[in-house]
Every structure is written in structure tokens, then in C-alpha cells.
Design a protein around this motif. Structure first.
Motif, PDB file in Angstrom:
ATOM      1  N   TYR A  38       1.072  -1.127  -0.241  1.00 19.10           N
ATOM      2  CA  TYR A  38       0.287   0.180  -0.009  1.00 19.10           C
ATOM      3  C   TYR A  38       0.828   1.605   0.121  1.00 19.10           C
ATOM      4  O   TYR A  38       1.529   2.036   0.979  1.00 19.10           O
ATOM      5  N   ALA A  39       0.884   2.214  -0.553  1.00 23.11           N
ATOM      6  CA  ALA A  39       1.533   3.376  -0.851  1.00 23.11           C
ATOM      7  C   ALA A  39       0.494   4.683  -0.486  1.00 23.11           C
ATOM      8  O   ALA A  39       0.966   4.969   0.059  1.00 23.11           O
ATOM      9  N   GLN A  40      -0.216   3.934  -0.255  1.00 23.66           N
ATOM     10  CA  GLN A  40      -1.666   4.769   0.469  1.00 23.66           C
ATOM     11  C   GLN A  40      -2.509   4.200   1.410  1.00 23.66           C
ATOM     12  O   GLN A  40      -2.917   2.653   1.124  1.00 23.66           O
ATOM     13  N   ILE A  41      -2.610   4.461   2.610  1.00 23.07           N
ATOM     14  CA  ILE A  41      -3.880   3.281   4.218  1.00 23.07           C
ATOM     15  C   ILE A  41      -4.970   3.218   3.052  1.00 23.07           C
ATOM     16  O   ILE A  41      -5.501   4.683   2.698  1.00 23.07           O
ATOM     17  N   TRP A  42      -5.326   2.354   3.174  1.00 26.84           N
ATOM     18  CA  TRP A  42      -7.291   2.286   2.851  1.00 26.84           C
ATOM     19  C   TRP A  42      -8.498   2.187   3.849  1.00 26.84           C
ATOM     20  O   TRP A  42      -9.414   1.944   4.265  1.00 26.84           O
ATOM     21  N   GLU A  43      -8.260   3.190   5.104  1.00 26.00           N
ATOM     22  CA  GLU A  43      -8.811   2.901   6.012  1.00 26.00           C
ATOM     23  C   GLU A  43      -8.974   4.725   6.709  1.00 26.00           C
ATOM     24  O   GLU A  43      -8.319   5.816   6.055  1.00 26.00           O
ATOM     25  N   ASP A  44     -10.174   5.605   6.349  1.00 27.34           N
ATOM     26  CA  ASP A  44     -10.547   6.232   6.404  1.00 27.34           C
ATOM     27  C   ASP A  44     -10.060   7.209   8.003  1.00 27.34           C
ATOM     28  O   ASP A  44     -10.621   6.316   8.672  1.00 27.34           O
ATOM     29  N   PRO A  45      -9.144   7.550   8.030  1.00 26.85           N
ATOM     30  CA  PRO A  45      -8.805   9.136   9.046  1.00 26.85           C
ATOM     31  C   PRO A  45      -9.905  10.092   9.560  1.00 26.85           C
ATOM     32  O   PRO A  45      -9.127   9.958  10.770  1.00 26.85           O
TER      33      PRO A  45
END
Length: 408
Positions: A38-45
């Protein structure tokens, strides 16, 4: 170092009590998971921040993943964030982000580096501002070469969000869609949620009824690119055909939130954040949070470690907040009990635990020992609301537990 990292991932993923076929699938996933996922996390901050209710001075234990959420938590003024990950690439990415936040000269350069992530100027900035201050292990990772012989840091000149396991998976999904007459980027032309719905119903929903798509998604290995191991596949499916489950999750991503507010949709349908004024960014990259994130970036400690082991080495009553992402979906009952024993031991009064699951319900009832689970209050109504509002739309459930008072 690499072999030790691979062993840690295999220990977390491979189910030794499963049959031979399942163990082979688990080992295949562990092999795929050892690189950048994951280059980006996929949990909504934004959901995370609401659920965690971080107070100034709190000490936070979290799984790092792509790091976007770790650095957004800094806006709530915690005392320290200990971010752990078994994946060496994710640890290196978090070190890169922290050093870039601290050392790049302004918000524009940070936004270009991690927002656009596709400029040769990023490589010059890396050499001048970041590399001299990066730890040796992370620098060796970014200046090393991938399987195609390219320097990994070069991804920030050519679109890093197209790299990694998930980036490649999304690229294949785009290719499959175009071969079937659908360009996923068409969704990003919508000017309203109603238009988003109309485009999804006309272009995307029928795609999941095609025989080949239903066959492919029925294979457990087909979702490795989403970071979903075989152990999590059945929980995600919930007894339904996987194509139907994926259609429902994609429908939520495409239709339930305005594009102007959902950078997860931009990544899924556009393979990047977009560069016009209406394209959203993860909060840690937004100008309004820049000063706070930069001033507090040094409060983030990154460890290549297992969460349970890190907590076992920590003092009693030493953490206030815990974030486990979806890692518990991979765990056996014994691993869950070991984790929550350490969570309970290290938790301060009022501690909160946030995690996500592929399936809708919490996985803890019936799997944790009763005396351990009774120490924690499940906020069912709040959790249902967090699940509805999570813009990434990947997970079936977002769950919040709060430590009960002493003596319970």
C-alpha cells in the motif's frame, strides 16, 4: 534482514493448522506481501479521528501500513505514536514520509512529492532534502532496485500510486474494464452524487455479471492484490459470491460520497489523487494541517515489529489508543488472545481500540476468553455509524472498543 522480515510475515499469515492447499495459498500471499503493498492506507482517517477521540498527550499504538493516517493523528496533539509493521517496505515508506514532512521546505513540495508523486523535481528534492537525513536501512531500500531494475525512489517521478501490490492490482482492474468497454476514469467526470450513481449503474454494475469476472473473483488468490490473504477471503465473502460482494463495496465507494470529498474514489477510478482544485487529498497532505503535522512529525516512532511483541515489551498502563486496521482477520484464536492480553495489560483508563473487519460483525465474541472480553465495552451503535461513514468502502465493519473501569 530480508529473510527475518519474510519469516515474520509468514508467521503472521500462514495457518499451520490448515490443510496443505490452504497453507500453500497462505505462503503465496506471504511472498506477495513482502514488497510494497500500500502506497496509501485504505482506512478512512476522518472516521478514525472521530472514533479514537485522541486527547493531547495520548500515547498511540498503531499498525503503520501506508502511513497516511499515522501522520494525520498528529493534528490531535498526541504525545507519541508507535507505528509498527511487519512489511519492511511499509516501514521504509513511513520513514520517508516522516523525513520528508520534517525536511522539505514547504507545503507545495510535500504536496508534489506525496500528492502528485510523479515529478522529476521530487527526485531532486529527495537527494537534497531527504536522503541526507534518512536512516540507513530506509535509504538503502529507496535507492535499491525493484524486480524491474528501477530505483524504487524513481516511483515518485513516475506515479508511485501505480506501484506496489495494490497499485498493480488496480492497474489490472482498469485494463480488464477497458477490454470490456469501460474506462474507469469516466466516473470522475460526474458533477454530482446522482451522476455518480447513474454512471455506476450503467457502466460498472453489469461488469460483475460477466462469467469470466465471476470465475476470477471466486479464486482466493485473485484478491492478493487487495492485500486480502486467503484467511480473510471467506470472511469478506460471507457466504455470497465474491463478485456480488465486490460490486456492493465498489458501489458504496462510487455512489455514497461526493467525489470532491473522497480521495479513495480518485485512487480507485483515476489511479491518483487528481490535480485540479476539486480533487481531494488525504488530510495529512492538506494545507490546513501542514504546520501541525510538520511540527509534531518527530513524535512518530516506526518499528519493524509485530504488534503483540511490541506491546509485550512495553510497560503496563502505557498506551491510550490502539489501531489494528484489519490485521485481526488473519489471526487464530490463540493469537487474538495473546494480542488482547497485552492490550489489556498496557491500556490506560479510558483506552480505546479501533479495528476493521472484512465481514460486518466484530470477530471478538466467541473467540476471546470471556474474562478478557468483559474488560472491554463494544460501542455497537457508534461502530455501525463509523462503518457507514468510512469512505474507502472496503471493509464490512469498523469497530470501537473502550476499556471498562477497574474491577469489571
Amino acid at each position: 534482514m530480508a529473510s527475518q522480515a519474510n519469516r515474520k510475515i509468514a508467521t503472521a499469515v500462514v495457518r499451520e493448522d490448515a490443510d496443505q492447499k490452504q497453507r500453500l495459498l497462505d505462503r503465496a500471499f506471504a511472498l506477495a506481501f513482502k514488497g510494497l503493498v500500500y502506497a496509501q492506507i485504505w482506512e478512512d482517517p476522518v472516521v478514525d479521528m472521530e472514533a479514537l477521540a485522541i486527547e493531547p498527550g495520548n500515547r498511540i499504538a498503531t499498525i503503520a501500513s501506508g502511513g497516511c493516517n499515522v501522520f494525520f493523528y498528529l493534528t490531535a496533539d498526541p504525545g507519541e505514536i508507535v507505528a509498527v509493521d511487519l512489511n519492511t517496505a511499509h516501514v521504509a515508506l513511513n520513514h520517508l514520509k516522516r523525513t520528508a514532512i520534517e525536511r522539505l521546505p514547504d507545503h507545495a513540495s510535500l504536496r508534489r512529492f506525496f500528492g502528485d508523486a510523479d515529478s522529476k523535481a521530487n527526485i531532486a528534492d529527495y537527494q537534497h532534502y531527504i536522503a541526507p537525513h534518512l536512516d540507513a536501512v530506509s535509504r538503502a531500500y529507496w535507492e535499491g532496485r525493484d524486480l524491474a531494475g528501477r530505483r524504487r525512489i524513481g516511483g515518485f517521478a513516475r506515479g508511485v500510486y501505480r506501484r506496489g501490490l495494490l497499485g498493480s492490482f488496480i492497474g489490472l482492474a482498469h485494463l480488464a474494464a477497458r477490454l470490456n468497454g469501460v474506462d474507469p476514469r469516466v466516473l470522475l467526470t460526474a458533477k454530482s452524487v446522482a451522476e455518480q450513481r447513474a454512471i455506476f449503474d450503467a457502466k460498472f454494475a453489469p461488469f460483475f455479471d460477466r462469467g469470466f469476472i465471476r470465475w476470477v473473483t471466486a479464486q482466493r488468490s485473485s484478491l492478493f492484490g487487495l492485500g486480502i490473504p486467503p484467511a480473510q477471503y471467506d470472511a469478506l465473502a460471507g457466504g455470497e459470491p465474491m463478485a456480488d460482494v465486490l460490486r456492493a463495496r465498489l458501489e458504496k465507494l462510487a455512489c455514497d460520497f461526493p467525489l470532491a470529498d473522497n480521495y479513495f474514489a480518485w485512487q480507485a477510478f483515476g489511479r491518483g489523487y487528481g490535480k485540479d482544485d476539486r480533487a481531494p487529498l488525504p488530510p495529512y497532505l492538506q494545507a490546513c494541517h501542514y504546520d501541525a503535522v510538520k511540527a509534531r512529525a518527530g513524535r512518530v516512532q516506526m518499528l519493524h515489529a509485530n504488534m503483540t511483541d511490541m506491546l509485550a515489551a512495553s510497560d503496563a498502563a502505557s498506551f491510550d489508543r490502539y489501531i489494528f486496521l484489519d490485521a485481526q482477520d488473519w489471526m487464530s484464536d490463540a493469537q487474538l488472545a495473546a494480542l488482547w492480553t497485552e492490550v489489556t495489560r498496557t491500556a490506560r483508563p479510558g483506552a480505546r481500540v479501533l479495528f476493521r473487519t472484512a465481514a460486518e460483525p466484530s470477530l471478538l465474541p466467541g473467540r476471546l476468553p470471556d474474562d478478557l472480553l468483559r474488560r472491554w465495552e463494544y460501542r455497537a451503535e457508534d461502530s455501525a455509524g463509523f462503518t457507514r461513514r468510512d469512505r474507502s468502502a472496503i471493509y464490512g465493519g469498523v469497530h470501537l472498543y473502550v476499556l471498562r473501569g477497574a474491577g469489571i
